[in-house]
Design an enzyme around this catalytic site. Structure first.
Site, PDB file in Angstrom:
ATOM      1  N   HIS A  57       0.867  -1.178   0.000  1.00  0.00           N
ATOM      2  CA  HIS A  57       0.000   0.000   0.000  1.00  0.00           C
ATOM      3  C   HIS A  57       0.903   1.226   0.000  1.00  0.00           C
ATOM      4  O   HIS A  57       1.228   1.774   1.053  1.00  0.00           O
ATOM      5  CB  HIS A  57      -0.892  -0.015   1.246  1.00  0.00           C
ATOM      6  CG  HIS A  57      -1.930   1.071   1.274  1.00  0.00           C
ATOM      7  ND1 HIS A  57      -3.169   0.886   1.842  1.00  0.00           N
ATOM      8  CD2 HIS A  57      -1.920   2.345   0.822  1.00  0.00           C
ATOM      9  CE1 HIS A  57      -3.874   2.007   1.750  1.00  0.00           C
ATOM     10  NE2 HIS A  57      -3.127   2.908   1.132  1.00  0.00           N
ATOM     11  N   GLU A  88      -2.546  -1.699  -3.340  1.00  0.00           N
ATOM     12  CA  GLU A  88      -3.732  -1.020  -2.841  1.00  0.00           C
ATOM     13  C   GLU A  88      -3.436   0.433  -2.507  1.00  0.00           C
ATOM     14  O   GLU A  88      -2.283   0.829  -2.310  1.00  0.00           O
ATOM     15  CB  GLU A  88      -4.290  -1.742  -1.609  1.00  0.00           C
ATOM     16  CG  GLU A  88      -3.350  -1.797  -0.424  1.00  0.00           C
ATOM     17  CD  GLU A  88      -3.926  -2.568   0.743  1.00  0.00           C
ATOM     18  OE1 GLU A  88      -4.734  -3.493   0.516  1.00  0.00           O
ATOM     19  OE2 GLU A  88      -3.579  -2.255   1.894  1.00  0.00           O
ATOM     20  N   HIS A 209      -7.869  -6.731   7.367  1.00  0.00           N
ATOM     21  CA  HIS A 209      -7.668  -5.708   8.384  1.00  0.00           C
ATOM     22  C   HIS A 209      -7.856  -6.329   9.760  1.00  0.00           C
ATOM     23  O   HIS A 209      -8.957  -6.688  10.155  1.00  0.00           O
ATOM     24  CB  HIS A 209      -8.590  -4.499   8.231  1.00  0.00           C
ATOM     25  CG  HIS A 209      -7.942  -3.219   8.726  1.00  0.00           C
ATOM     26  ND1 HIS A 209      -7.862  -2.894  10.064  1.00  0.00           N
ATOM     27  CD2 HIS A 209      -7.305  -2.224   8.068  1.00  0.00           C
ATOM     28  CE1 HIS A 209      -7.217  -1.741  10.200  1.00  0.00           C
ATOM     29  NE2 HIS A 209      -6.859  -1.319   9.000  1.00  0.00           N
TER      30      HIS A 209
END
Length: 262
Positions: A57, A88, A209
């Protein structure tokens, strides 16, 4: 392909794939100017141990993953053609330039702000529909699968499909916070309903997550159709104690338990 790879590495079958988020490795490296720990070495070790994907990310401030890391990992993965590369981030910040250059297997669009500590909510519709549609279309035209980071709200799933997404990544913090408490069953029911709505809309499902070795199997056992889990913080923390190889194998055992007959 690397001759040291574990026999199970890259094998998907019908089970959920494990994608390792390397951001926290980069965060630790960035505290000094020594280049350690190495992001590419960590990637190689988790792949040899059996991970089926890598996730990064890259944020605009490069506080963990840097642009060069993204390129270095893309180069590494030329020797691992069976491994999926998931990049991402927010498509309205720096992500689209990365996607155009690298063309990973999957782009996961996340609606975080520039200085946000960590991702903490999903896209909403119809509010985000008009601005998402063009970047989803461009990304798919590049041959990249699009996944949208979403809260577990069943009525949002059809809209995610209508904007052009191939997958949704269910934001699992609410489940992780409820795991082991009286709220766990109710939270799992919310995620199960969202997953069923996504499948009915023609979407595939990812999740991530705060998933960890304690709560992962319960989630996968109850939530249908999860193609991939992306795990970073907990996995890297476990690796500090167990090492990369045993950590990856233990997460794979969690996935195996979820799919074992009861």
């Amino acid at each position: 392909m690397n001759p040291l790879v574990a026999p199970e590495a890259g094998h998907r079958g019908s089970r959920t794939a494990l994608s390792v988020n390397l951001n926290k490795v980069a965060l630790l490296r960035n505290t000094r100017h020594l280049g350690i720990p190495s992001v590419t070495k960590a990637a190689r070790l988790v792949l040899e141990a059996g991970a089926q994907g890598l996730t990064v990310h890259p944020r605009p401030d490069e506080r963990h993953i840097r642009a060069q890391d993204v390129r270095d990992l893309a180069e590494l993965l030329k020797d691992w053609p069976q491994v999926e590369y998931n990049i991402e981030g927010n498509p309205f910040h720096n992500l689209m330039d990365v996607i155009r250059e690298i063309r990973p297997h999957q782009a996961t669009f996340v609606p975080d702000s520039v200085g946000q500590f960590t991702s903490d909510h999903g896209w909403t519709f119809p509010a985000d529909l008009e601005r998402l549609a063009p970047v989803v279309a461009e990304t798919k035209a590049l041959g990249v699968r699009v996944s949208l980071f979403m809260d577990p709200i069943p009525e949002m799933m059809r809209a995610a499909r209508e904007v052009g997404a191939d997958r949704v990544e269910l934001y699992t913090e609410a489940y992780a916070s409820a795991w082991g408490t009286p709220r766990q069953a109710a939270e799992l029911a919310r995620y199960r309903a969202a997953a069923e709505a996504a499948l009915a809309a023609g979407l595939e499902i990812n999740a991530g997550h705060d998933l960890n070795r304690d709560n992962l199997a319960d989630f996968l056992r109850e939530v249908p159709g999860v193609q991939e889990v992306s795990i970073g913080h907990a996995l890297v923390a476990d690796a500090l104690e167990l090492g990369y190889t045993e950590t990856i194998r233990d997460y794979q055992r969690c996935i195996q338990r979820a799919f074992a007959p009861r």
